[in-house]
Design an enzyme around this catalytic site. Sequence first.
Site, PDB file in Angstrom:
ATOM      1  N   GLU A   1       0.811  -1.220   0.000  1.00 54.59           N
ATOM      2  CA  GLU A   1       0.000   0.000   0.000  1.00 54.59           C
ATOM      3  C   GLU A   1       0.845   1.271   0.000  1.00 54.59           C
ATOM      4  O   GLU A   1       0.390   2.317  -0.470  1.00 54.59           O
ATOM      5  CB  GLU A   1      -0.964   0.003   1.194  1.00 54.59           C
TER       6      GLU A   1
ATOM      7  N   LYS B   1     -16.988  -1.123   6.958  1.00 52.96           N
ATOM      8  CA  LYS B   1     -17.445  -2.127   6.002  1.00 52.96           C
ATOM      9  C   LYS B   1     -18.958  -2.063   5.786  1.00 52.96           C
ATOM     10  O   LYS B   1     -19.435  -2.074   4.650  1.00 52.96           O
ATOM     11  CB  LYS B   1     -17.050  -3.511   6.525  1.00 52.96           C
TER      12      LYS B   1
ATOM     13  N   MET C   1      24.572   8.529   0.935  1.00 55.74           N
ATOM     14  CA  MET C   1      24.472   9.780   1.673  1.00 55.74           C
ATOM     15  C   MET C   1      24.857   9.585   3.136  1.00 55.74           C
ATOM     16  O   MET C   1      25.399  10.486   3.781  1.00 55.74           O
ATOM     17  CB  MET C   1      23.049  10.334   1.546  1.00 55.74           C
TER      18      MET C   1
ATOM     19  N   PHE D   1     -10.688  -7.385  14.990  1.00 56.91           N
ATOM     20  CA  PHE D   1      -9.684  -7.877  14.053  1.00 56.91           C
ATOM     21  C   PHE D   1      -9.409  -6.827  12.965  1.00 56.91           C
ATOM     22  O   PHE D   1     -10.337  -6.329  12.348  1.00 56.91           O
ATOM     23  CB  PHE D   1     -10.154  -9.195  13.422  1.00 56.91           C
ATOM     24  N   GLN D   2      -8.143  -6.527  12.768  1.00 61.44           N
ATOM     25  CA  GLN D   2      -7.692  -5.534  11.774  1.00 61.44           C
ATOM     26  C   GLN D   2      -8.298  -4.163  11.985  1.00 61.44           C
ATOM     27  O   GLN D   2      -8.567  -3.435  11.023  1.00 61.44           O
ATOM     28  CB  GLN D   2      -7.943  -6.037  10.351  1.00 61.44           C
TER      29      GLN D   2
HETATM   30  C1  LIG Z   1      18.758  14.699   0.956  1.00 65.10           C
HETATM   31  C2  LIG Z   1      18.039  15.994   0.716  1.00 65.10           C
HETATM   32  C3  LIG Z   1      18.754  17.158   0.488  1.00 65.10           C
HETATM   33  C4  LIG Z   1      18.112  18.348   0.193  1.00 65.10           C
HETATM   34  N1  LIG Z   1      18.859  19.443  -0.111  1.00 65.10           N
HETATM   35  C5  LIG Z   1      18.240  20.558  -0.586  1.00 65.10           C
HETATM   36  C6  LIG Z   1      18.997  21.662  -1.073  1.00 65.10           C
HETATM   37  O1  LIG Z   1      20.218  21.647  -1.092  1.00 65.10           O
HETATM   38  N2  LIG Z   1      18.320  22.715  -1.556  1.00 65.10           N
HETATM   39  C7  LIG Z   1      16.953  22.759  -1.616  1.00 65.10           C
HETATM   40  O2  LIG Z   1      16.391  23.716  -2.143  1.00 65.10           O
HETATM   41  N3  LIG Z   1      16.215  21.765  -1.099  1.00 65.10           N
HETATM   42  C8  LIG Z   1      16.826  20.651  -0.621  1.00 65.10           C
HETATM   43  N4  LIG Z   1      16.069  19.601  -0.190  1.00 65.10           N
HETATM   44  C9  LIG Z   1      14.593  19.719  -0.246  1.00 65.10           C
HETATM   45  C10 LIG Z   1      14.045  20.475   0.950  1.00 65.10           C
HETATM   46  O3  LIG Z   1      14.021  19.619   2.060  1.00 65.10           O
HETATM   47  C11 LIG Z   1      12.617  20.992   0.667  1.00 65.10           C
HETATM   48  O4  LIG Z   1      11.772  19.909   0.334  1.00 65.10           O
HETATM   49  C12 LIG Z   1      12.551  21.988  -0.468  1.00 65.10           C
HETATM   50  O5  LIG Z   1      13.552  22.968  -0.345  1.00 65.10           O
HETATM   51  C13 LIG Z   1      11.191  22.645  -0.475  1.00 65.10           C
HETATM   52  O6  LIG Z   1      10.996  23.371  -1.638  1.00 65.10           O
HETATM   53  P1  LIG Z   1       9.754  24.332  -1.793  1.00 65.10           P
HETATM   54  O7  LIG Z   1       9.690  25.264  -0.662  1.00 65.10           O
HETATM   55  O8  LIG Z   1       9.829  24.908  -3.152  1.00 65.10           O
HETATM   56  O9  LIG Z   1       8.513  23.313  -1.845  1.00 65.10           O
HETATM   57  P2  LIG Z   1       7.416  22.895  -0.769  1.00 65.10           P
HETATM   58  O10 LIG Z   1       8.029  22.439   0.460  1.00 65.10           O
HETATM   59  O11 LIG Z   1       6.510  21.982  -1.498  1.00 65.10           O
HETATM   60  O12 LIG Z   1       6.653  24.247  -0.460  1.00 65.10           O
HETATM   61  C14 LIG Z   1       5.821  24.820  -1.404  1.00 65.10           C
HETATM   62  C15 LIG Z   1       5.317  26.154  -0.888  1.00 65.10           C
HETATM   63  O13 LIG Z   1       4.482  26.708  -1.888  1.00 65.10           O
HETATM   64  C16 LIG Z   1       3.218  27.020  -1.343  1.00 65.10           C
HETATM   65  N5  LIG Z   1       2.209  26.791  -2.371  1.00 65.10           N
HETATM   66  C17 LIG Z   1       1.675  25.629  -2.779  1.00 65.10           C
HETATM   67  N6  LIG Z   1       0.785  25.829  -3.756  1.00 65.10           N
HETATM   68  C18 LIG Z   1       0.751  27.159  -3.967  1.00 65.10           C
HETATM   69  C19 LIG Z   1       0.018  27.997  -4.863  1.00 65.10           C
HETATM   70  N7  LIG Z   1      -0.857  27.511  -5.734  1.00 65.10           N
HETATM   71  N8  LIG Z   1       0.234  29.325  -4.796  1.00 65.10           N
HETATM   72  C20 LIG Z   1       1.092  29.852  -3.893  1.00 65.10           C
HETATM   73  N9  LIG Z   1       1.826  29.107  -3.047  1.00 65.10           N
HETATM   74  C21 LIG Z   1       1.655  27.779  -3.088  1.00 65.10           C
HETATM   75  C22 LIG Z   1       3.059  26.125  -0.149  1.00 65.10           C
HETATM   76  O14 LIG Z   1       2.175  26.698   0.780  1.00 65.10           O
HETATM   77  C23 LIG Z   1       4.485  26.015   0.370  1.00 65.10           C
HETATM   78  O15 LIG Z   1       4.788  27.058   1.254  1.00 65.10           O
HETATM   79  C24 LIG Z   1      16.696  18.398   0.161  1.00 65.10           C
HETATM   80  C25 LIG Z   1      15.967  17.257   0.436  1.00 65.10           C
HETATM   81  C26 LIG Z   1      16.616  16.048   0.699  1.00 65.10           C
HETATM   82  C27 LIG Z   1      15.796  14.826   0.937  1.00 65.10           C
HETATM   83  C1  LIG Z   2      12.844   5.609   4.506  1.00 57.88           C
HETATM   84  C2  LIG Z   2      14.145   6.266   4.836  1.00 57.88           C
HETATM   85  N1  LIG Z   2      14.996   5.692   5.710  1.00 57.88           N
HETATM   86  C3  LIG Z   2      16.186   6.280   5.989  1.00 57.88           C
HETATM   87  C4  LIG Z   2      16.541   7.462   5.389  1.00 57.88           C
HETATM   88  C5  LIG Z   2      17.877   8.127   5.720  1.00 57.88           C
HETATM   89  N2  LIG Z   2      18.701   8.191   4.486  1.00 57.88           N
HETATM   90  C6  LIG Z   2      18.827   9.301   3.760  1.00 57.88           C
HETATM   91  S1  LIG Z   2      19.758   9.107   2.394  1.00 57.88           S
HETATM   92  C7  LIG Z   2      20.061   7.491   2.776  1.00 57.88           C
HETATM   93  C8  LIG Z   2      20.890   6.636   1.889  1.00 57.88           C
HETATM   94  C9  LIG Z   2      20.193   6.305   0.624  1.00 57.88           C
HETATM   95  O1  LIG Z   2      20.874   5.280  -0.038  1.00 57.88           O
HETATM   96  P1  LIG Z   2      20.595   4.998  -1.550  1.00 57.88           P
HETATM   97  O2  LIG Z   2      19.139   4.861  -1.801  1.00 57.88           O
HETATM   98  O3  LIG Z   2      21.439   3.863  -2.005  1.00 57.88           O
HETATM   99  O4  LIG Z   2      21.047   6.341  -2.250  1.00 57.88           O
HETATM  100  P2  LIG Z   2      22.541   6.950  -2.364  1.00 57.88           P
HETATM  101  O5  LIG Z   2      22.701   7.982  -1.291  1.00 57.88           O
HETATM  102  O6  LIG Z   2      23.514   5.836  -2.215  1.00 57.88           O
HETATM  103  O7  LIG Z   2      22.565   7.555  -3.718  1.00 57.88           O
HETATM  104  C10 LIG Z   2      19.423   7.140   3.968  1.00 57.88           C
HETATM  105  C11 LIG Z   2      19.495   5.811   4.603  1.00 57.88           C
HETATM  106  C12 LIG Z   2      15.595   8.036   4.519  1.00 57.88           C
HETATM  107  N3  LIG Z   2      15.824   9.216   3.922  1.00 57.88           N
HETATM  108  N4  LIG Z   2      14.432   7.410   4.227  1.00 57.88           N
END
Ligand SMILES: Cc1cc2nc3c(=O)[nH]c(=O)nc-3n(C[C@H](O)[C@H](O)[C@H](O)COP(=O)(O)OP(=O)(O)OC[C@H]3O[C@@H](n4cnc5c(N)ncnc54)[C@H](O)[C@@H]3O)c2cc1C
Ligand SMILES: Cc1ncc(C[n+]2csc(CCOP(=O)(O)OP(=O)(O)O)c2C)c(N)n1
Lengths: 200, 563
Positions: free
Chosen positions: B53, B165, B475, B115-116
């Site tokens: 799911e 259900k 990472m 159940f469930q």
């Molecule tokens: C490993 C990892 C590393 C990351 N490193 C970076 C990085 O280096 N740099 C980076 O930028 N991000 C990075 N991120 C992503 C970061 O965590 C955020 O998800 C991202 O920066 C959010 O972008 P956003 O604000 O554009 O989008 P969202 O979080 O989706 O926010 C969207 C915003 O727009 C608003 N909005 C939605 N619809 C509308 C509409 N119709 N009109 C007006 N407003 C609206 C919402 O209210 C919200 O405030 C990383 C994520 C991971 C997993």
């Molecule tokens: C469900 C979940 N568990 C743990 C993490 C923490 N985490 C962030 S990046 C990462 C490694 C991801 O490994 P892989 O998918 O092989 O990508 P790579 O960084 O090697 O490109 C982990 C464990 C996460 N982001 N999501």
Amino acid sequence: MSNSTNGASGFMQRTIIALVQDRPGVLARISGLFRRRGFNIASLAVGRSERPGLSRMTFVVEGPAHVVQHVAAQLDRLVEVVEVQDITEKNIVWRELALIKVEASPHTRSEILELAGIFRVNVVDIGANSLTMEITGGRSKINSLIELLRKFGVKEVIRTGRVATLRGALSEGQEDGAFDGLQDEVSHYYTPTAGDSGSV
Amino acid sequence: MVAKKLTGGQIVCEALLNEGVDVIFGLPGGAILPFYGELSKYPKLRHVLVRHEQGAAHAADGYARSTGKVGVACATSGPGATNLITGLATAMMDSAPIVAITGQVGRAAIGTDAFQETDITGATLPVTKHNYLVMRAQDIGPTIHEAFHIARTGRPGPVLIDIPKDVFQEVAEYDFARDRIINLPGYNVRTTAIESQVEKAIELINEAERPAILAGHGVLISQAFDELRELAEKAEIPVVTTLLGISSFPEDHPLFVGFPGMHGLAYASLTLDESDLIVAIGSRFDDRIVGDPRRFAPNAKKIQIDIDPAEINKTLVADAPVIGDVKAVLRQINPKVKSTKHTAWVQRVEHLKAEHPSLKIRETDELLGQHVVRALSDVTKGDAIICTGVGQHQMWAAQHYKFTHANSWFSSGGLGTMGYEVPSALGAQIGNPDRLVWSICGDGGFQMTLMELATAVENKLPVKYAILNNNHLGMITQWQGLFYDGDYQAETYSGNPDFVKLAEAYGIKGIRVTRQDQLEAAIREANEHPGPVIVDFVIEKVDNVYPMIPAGQSVNELIEDPL
Ligand SMILES: Cc1cc2nc3c(=O)[nH]c(=O)nc-3n(C[C@H](O)[C@H](O)[C@H](O)COP(=O)(O)OP(=O)(O)OC[C@H]3O[C@@H](n4cnc5c(N)ncnc54)[C@H](O)[C@@H]3O)c2cc1C
Ligand SMILES: Cc1ncc(C[n+]2csc(CCOP(=O)(O)OP(=O)(O)O)c2C)c(N)n1
Ligand SMILES: [Mg+2]
């Protein structure tokens, strides 16, 4: 009147009022937003409002001002919340009701009733060994009465928590989203902190 | 139209059809069987059977982000419903519109630990925009229409509807004309902004000497690509996109800069840092961009255009908050913005790009993740839909794929959900049957949801999976190397399967690539193959993603690639 005393957590108590739709789960949604941050809700009062299908809530929480304001903004975005206001700094009227059950023997009864007269409280029940009074007022008034009654033996205190409203204009007519970008107040309290999650 | 007498299950189907739903991702179980029992009467509702799911929720999410429509997932009570939670939380963080329908135990059994039975409305309170427990069949129609309205309007998000259900079996009247009427006094979405807020924003834009746009996910959600471009070109403003704002602005445009932040391009972070105005458009100043808020773009005023008032002043004080929908607000702003040139500033940004070549790949004969993404970008001409997992491969994908097609990048940004890569791509492919979909996967994340390969096969979905296989939770290796003195723990995979053989086991084409000179041919071969493909790109084991701004820091601490 000062409506912002410090609570047990050391943070100032803040008073928030909300108008919400009467639907199951509303309270859980609202309290969840505080619980999530580990906030204590010091008091909470809910009841039907003058508008059918809507309830008014007053809650008192303890936390840093800018954080409470942000929670209030998050409350406002809940589907069932019609309006929210942090009224701590506003000119408000607020009241709390308490029922105090105190030990009362034939010897002490008259002294207690005299106190009750001074505080203008109603005696709502008299038993063989006890007496219950109802007091309405601000928190400090209720606290001082409880203190004065201690020497007789306070058996039970039941408090409703605060209910509050703005003085003069009611909060009616307020557009939904008191937080629609009109948050000059927020920046006023705002102290930025490094908010990174430290997560990967 | 006259009200029809229908079973609750039929009402669900009719209401979904009235909402324009054509596909549901799900997996049945006892509590939701009465609904499945009606599906054969509604052939226009295509049901895609997932293997887990979580996959249903991510597929609905990929479908939603890539089409702008609401994605639908369904599951049975208890474990079926709890398996949805990660997908709901992912959608919640990134504002993706999903409606999830779950079966619940019969009304009489609710609350008895039957159940469930799981209190799924309780469990999903914090990870849904809203949720419902429907206790009467007559309420199903109005609830579904309200749920779709909430999911897709304002700041979109997931909505869950839990139906016992026996409520699916109960007979009630359904009348679309009546049941679609929405009465939500507490839910008012502002589309156009208050004039005074717009005026203030225009004033700041017209006064700025070094303005930068920070275009976020809200631009994609609002489909305001033309409006964004018009603003950028009219006032000559360089465009930085957030990670989730990628593909909001063509990357071959001269004003395009890149994404800033923790793993963003150094010159994009520096552009924000040196600007005197940041026009944040549908981006929420996430902590991965801001780092230390006291030192983030200290000389810049901030305009924040967002539909969600709770985002204003959350991490940074906005000098000019503008509450409204991006497209509507830009249509208010653009006509009054002065047509102007910022020649010196644009030159300065070009200079930053030259001084800080963040996209330069180090010289090596080894195969690097960057090489793979660069080749994918070149061969597909930046025109594919790209889904990703979470980790190093995600960052390389964001950095090196040069997007030319709007709304083509789907990645879990806010929750950072590994495993998003496999099912989200299925949803995106179903929503966009004529487009090429590549999913850039980590070997770790891929193994979290790879069971959905069977779903790809069953539904003939020609998704191309590129595994950037470093045999590591890369990472994590990087963080342990940089912040835990190289004390590597639990980050190496020594028991990975042979992904080419795995592909074969699923009846999927599998290709292995180990050298740079094999890249182009392998990618072309995958593109030309009519069905799903797994390409196992065996890349350098330990390699860090640069640039990097450590968590909570500023551009001053930015680590460039030591090349
Ligand atoms: C490993 C990892 C590393 C990351 N490193 C970076 C990085 O280096 N740099 C980076 O930028 N991000 C990075 N991120 C992503 C970061 O965590 C955020 O998800 C991202 O920066 C959010 O972008 P956003 O604000 O554009 O989008 P969202 O979080 O989706 O926010 C969207 C915003 O727009 C608003 N909005 C939605 N619809 C509308 C509409 N119709 N009109 C007006 N407003 C609206 C919402 O209210 C919200 O405030 C990383 C994520 C991971 C997993
Ligand atoms: C469900 C979940 N568990 C743990 C993490 C923490 N985490 C962030 S990046 C990462 C490694 C991801 O490994 P892989 O998918 O092989 O990508 P790579 O960084 O090697 O490109 C982990 C464990 C996460 N982001 N999501
Ligand atoms: Mg890996």
